[in-house]
Design a protein around this motif. Structure first.
Motif, mmCIF file in Angstrom:
data_model
loop_
_atom_site.group_PDB
_atom_site.id
_atom_site.type_symbol
_atom_site.label_atom_id
_atom_site.label_comp_id
_atom_site.label_asym_id
_atom_site.label_seq_id
_atom_site.Cartn_x
_atom_site.Cartn_y
_atom_site.Cartn_z
ATOM 1 N N UNK A 73 0.843 -1.191 0.000
ATOM 2 C CA UNK A 73 0.000 0.000 0.000
ATOM 3 C C UNK A 73 0.875 1.236 0.000
ATOM 4 N N UNK A 74 0.299 2.373 -0.397
ATOM 5 C CA UNK A 74 1.036 3.623 -0.380
ATOM 6 C C UNK A 74 0.088 4.751 0.009
ATOM 7 N N UNK A 75 0.639 5.812 0.554
ATOM 8 C CA UNK A 75 -0.142 6.952 0.986
ATOM 9 C C UNK A 75 -0.222 7.931 -0.176
ATOM 10 N N UNK A 76 -1.412 8.359 -0.509
ATOM 11 C CA UNK A 76 -1.611 9.323 -1.578
ATOM 12 C C UNK A 76 -1.770 10.711 -0.989
ATOM 13 N N UNK A 77 -1.249 11.741 -1.678
ATOM 14 C CA UNK A 77 -1.416 13.095 -1.161
ATOM 15 C C UNK A 77 -2.867 13.550 -1.300
ATOM 16 N N UNK A 78 -3.300 14.442 -0.404
ATOM 17 C CA UNK A 78 -4.664 14.958 -0.463
ATOM 18 C C UNK A 78 -4.784 15.957 -1.601
ATOM 19 N N UNK A 79 -5.896 15.925 -2.294
ATOM 20 C CA UNK A 79 -6.139 16.894 -3.356
ATOM 21 C C UNK A 79 -6.955 18.051 -2.795
ATOM 22 N N UNK A 80 -7.043 19.133 -3.544
ATOM 23 C CA UNK A 80 -7.798 20.303 -3.079
ATOM 24 C C UNK A 80 -9.290 19.991 -2.959
ATOM 25 N N UNK A 81 -9.819 19.108 -3.798
ATOM 26 C CA UNK A 81 -11.239 18.757 -3.747
ATOM 27 C C UNK A 81 -11.592 17.983 -2.475
ATOM 28 N N UNK A 82 -10.615 17.287 -1.904
ATOM 29 C CA UNK A 82 -10.881 16.459 -0.714
ATOM 30 C C UNK A 82 -10.848 17.268 0.574
ATOM 31 N N UNK A 83 -10.245 18.442 0.550
ATOM 32 C CA UNK A 83 -10.105 19.216 1.773
ATOM 33 C C UNK A 83 -11.280 20.175 1.888
ATOM 34 N N UNK A 84 -11.924 20.202 3.045
ATOM 35 C CA UNK A 84 -13.057 21.088 3.282
ATOM 36 C C UNK A 84 -12.591 22.524 3.335
ATOM 37 N N UNK A 85 -13.463 23.449 2.963
ATOM 38 C CA UNK A 85 -13.128 24.867 2.959
ATOM 39 C C UNK A 85 -12.884 25.340 4.389
ATOM 40 N N UNK A 86 -11.788 26.005 4.598
ATOM 41 C CA UNK A 86 -11.456 26.516 5.924
ATOM 42 C C UNK A 86 -10.666 25.544 6.779
ATOM 43 N N UNK A 87 -10.465 24.301 6.313
ATOM 44 C CA UNK A 87 -9.703 23.323 7.088
ATOM 45 C C UNK A 87 -8.224 23.511 6.829
ATOM 46 N N UNK A 88 -7.408 23.195 7.806
ATOM 47 C CA UNK A 88 -5.958 23.304 7.636
ATOM 48 C C UNK A 88 -5.456 22.038 6.971
ATOM 49 N N UNK A 89 -4.540 22.226 6.072
ATOM 50 C CA UNK A 89 -3.955 21.088 5.355
ATOM 51 C C UNK A 89 -2.863 20.459 6.199
ATOM 52 N N UNK A 90 -2.910 19.161 6.307
ATOM 53 C CA UNK A 90 -1.944 18.434 7.134
ATOM 54 C C UNK A 90 -0.767 18.029 6.294
#
Length: 90
Positions: A73-90
């Motif tokens: 398995x591998x970890x995929x980076x988060x896309x802009x569509x997956x992050x809620x508005x106003x949430x901090x990106x980890x």
């Protein structure tokens, strides 16, 4: 001594009282009503032989000898569509 018509009248009154008491004391039998009417079940149409699946262990590959077993398995980076508005990106 009492006259005969008084005795007969008292007996008739007692009999009438007992009869009325017996009639009034009976409760009517409840009628059977369905509060819940079950829905109509779907029809089973075109029933043929059921599918039978069998697995022969002798025909299976050895454990960890296939491509999918070796692929990790591998970890995929988060896309802009997956992050809620106003949430901090980890």
């Amino acid at each position: 001594m009492k006259p005969q018509y008084i005795k007969n009248g008292a007996a008739a009154a007692l009999l009438l009282f007992m009869l009325l008491t017996a009639v009034c004391a009976q409760t009517p039998t409840p009628t059977a009503t369905l509060a819940f009417v079950p829905p109509k079940l779907p029809e089973i149409v075109n029933v043929e032989k059921p599918s039978v699946h069998s697995v022969d262990p002798g025909k299976l590959p050895s454990p960890f000898h296939t491509e999918s077993a070796r692929r990790g398995s591998k970890v995929l980076p988060q896309t802009r569509e997956c992050i809620a508005e106003g949430a901090k990106r980890v």
